[in-house]
Write a protein that holds these residues in place. Structure first.
Motif, PDB file in Angstrom:
ATOM      1  N   GLU A 110       0.814  -1.219   0.000  1.00  0.00           N
ATOM      2  CA  GLU A 110       0.000   0.000   0.000  1.00  0.00           C
ATOM      3  C   GLU A 110       0.850   1.273   0.000  1.00  0.00           C
ATOM      4  O   GLU A 110       0.590   2.175  -0.796  1.00  0.00           O
ATOM      5  CB  GLU A 110      -0.989  -0.008   1.165  1.00  0.00           C
ATOM      6  CG  GLU A 110      -2.145  -0.971   0.958  1.00  0.00           C
ATOM      7  CD  GLU A 110      -2.911  -0.720  -0.332  1.00  0.00           C
ATOM      8  OE1 GLU A 110      -3.276   0.441  -0.613  1.00  0.00           O
ATOM      9  OE2 GLU A 110      -3.162  -1.698  -1.060  1.00  0.00           O
ATOM     10  N   PRO A 111       1.865   1.375   0.872  1.00  0.00           N
ATOM     11  CA  PRO A 111       2.709   2.569   0.800  1.00  0.00           C
ATOM     12  C   PRO A 111       3.404   2.692  -0.556  1.00  0.00           C
ATOM     13  O   PRO A 111       3.529   3.792  -1.091  1.00  0.00           O
ATOM     14  CB  PRO A 111       3.726   2.395   1.923  1.00  0.00           C
ATOM     15  CG  PRO A 111       3.160   1.379   2.821  1.00  0.00           C
ATOM     16  CD  PRO A 111       2.233   0.536   2.008  1.00  0.00           C
ATOM     17  N   LEU A 112       3.825   1.566  -1.136  1.00  0.00           N
ATOM     18  CA  LEU A 112       4.464   1.605  -2.450  1.00  0.00           C
ATOM     19  C   LEU A 112       3.516   2.211  -3.480  1.00  0.00           C
ATOM     20  O   LEU A 112       3.901   3.095  -4.244  1.00  0.00           O
ATOM     21  CB  LEU A 112       4.905   0.209  -2.887  1.00  0.00           C
ATOM     22  CG  LEU A 112       5.489   0.119  -4.298  1.00  0.00           C
ATOM     23  CD1 LEU A 112       6.736   0.994  -4.440  1.00  0.00           C
ATOM     24  CD2 LEU A 112       5.780  -1.324  -4.663  1.00  0.00           C
ATOM     25  N   LYS A 113       2.267   1.760  -3.490  1.00  0.00           N
ATOM     26  CA  LYS A 113       1.278   2.305  -4.415  1.00  0.00           C
ATOM     27  C   LYS A 113       1.126   3.809  -4.226  1.00  0.00           C
ATOM     28  O   LYS A 113       0.995   4.555  -5.200  1.00  0.00           O
ATOM     29  CB  LYS A 113      -0.075   1.627  -4.216  1.00  0.00           C
ATOM     30  CG  LYS A 113      -0.148   0.212  -4.710  1.00  0.00           C
ATOM     31  CD  LYS A 113      -1.523  -0.371  -4.417  1.00  0.00           C
ATOM     32  CE  LYS A 113      -1.540  -1.866  -4.599  1.00  0.00           C
ATOM     33  NZ  LYS A 113      -2.806  -2.460  -4.150  1.00  0.00           N
ATOM     34  N   LYS A 114       1.126   4.254  -2.980  1.00  0.00           N
ATOM     35  CA  LYS A 114       0.954   5.685  -2.695  1.00  0.00           C
ATOM     36  C   LYS A 114       2.146   6.494  -3.197  1.00  0.00           C
ATOM     37  O   LYS A 114       1.969   7.573  -3.763  1.00  0.00           O
ATOM     38  CB  LYS A 114       0.701   5.889  -1.207  1.00  0.00           C
ATOM     39  CG  LYS A 114      -0.662   5.360  -0.808  1.00  0.00           C
ATOM     40  CD  LYS A 114      -0.899   5.392   0.671  1.00  0.00           C
ATOM     41  CE  LYS A 114      -2.284   4.795   0.934  1.00  0.00           C
ATOM     42  NZ  LYS A 114      -2.516   4.456   2.285  1.00  0.00           N
ATOM     43  N   PHE A 115       3.350   5.983  -2.978  1.00  0.00           N
ATOM     44  CA  PHE A 115       4.539   6.682  -3.491  1.00  0.00           C
ATOM     45  C   PHE A 115       4.488   6.772  -5.018  1.00  0.00           C
ATOM     46  O   PHE A 115       4.739   7.826  -5.590  1.00  0.00           O
ATOM     47  CB  PHE A 115       5.829   5.992  -3.058  1.00  0.00           C
ATOM     48  CG  PHE A 115       6.238   6.301  -1.651  1.00  0.00           C
ATOM     49  CD1 PHE A 115       6.537   7.601  -1.258  1.00  0.00           C
ATOM     50  CD2 PHE A 115       6.337   5.300  -0.708  1.00  0.00           C
ATOM     51  CE1 PHE A 115       6.919   7.898   0.038  1.00  0.00           C
ATOM     52  CE2 PHE A 115       6.715   5.586   0.591  1.00  0.00           C
ATOM     53  CZ  PHE A 115       7.009   6.879   0.968  1.00  0.00           C
ATOM     54  N   LEU A 116       4.163   5.672  -5.658  1.00  0.00           N
ATOM     55  CA  LEU A 116       4.129   5.653  -7.118  1.00  0.00           C
ATOM     56  C   LEU A 116       3.057   6.597  -7.654  1.00  0.00           C
ATOM     57  O   LEU A 116       3.282   7.285  -8.652  1.00  0.00           O
ATOM     58  CB  LEU A 116       3.920   4.229  -7.631  1.00  0.00           C
ATOM     59  CG  LEU A 116       5.053   3.242  -7.289  1.00  0.00           C
ATOM     60  CD1 LEU A 116       4.712   1.843  -7.798  1.00  0.00           C
ATOM     61  CD2 LEU A 116       6.392   3.718  -7.817  1.00  0.00           C
TER      62      LEU A 116
END
Length: 122
Positions: free
Chosen positions: A76-82
């Protein structure tokens, strides 16, 4: 380019990298232009007691990050950064920030594969 590294101490380029990006004690911010380090600054992590990793994403975004280099991150954090346009790279080989930075600048650190995110942060 602004590169953010989660770190355990305020030791500049000599800092040991933090294992968990959201709980790292500091964020060391490295400004690089044409492959040359132009500035290094260290910022105390304000934490993410509430809001889970969303606060950590916001904290890193507020530093002007173009790139985040981590040893692990949840999906989830990865998706938000991207979604914010912040590229996330995975380096679990270099413990010291300067070594990780050299490897990144040499093209030896890959973008994180979404299939290899931490299961504790779905």
């Amino acid at each position: 380019m602004i590169i953010v590294f989660p770190t355990t101490k305020d030791d500049g380029l000599s800092a040991k990298r933090g294992a968990h990006f959201g709980r790292a004690t500091f964020y060391t911010v490295v400004k690089v232009e044409d492959g040359i380090v132009k500035d290094v600054s260290v910022h105390k992590n304000p934490g993410h007691v509430t809001g889970a990793c969303q606060n950590a994403v916001s904290n890193i975004q507020s530093l002007g990050a173009d790139v985040l280099i981590v040893g692990g991150i949840g999906g989830e954090p990865l998706k938000k950064f991207l979604a914010l346009g912040i590229d996330v790279y995975f380096d679990d080989k270099n413990e010291i920030l300067e070594d990780s930075l050299r490897a990144f600048l040499a093209g030896n650190v890959a973008k994180i594969d979404p299939n290899h995110t931490c299961s504790s942060h779905k």
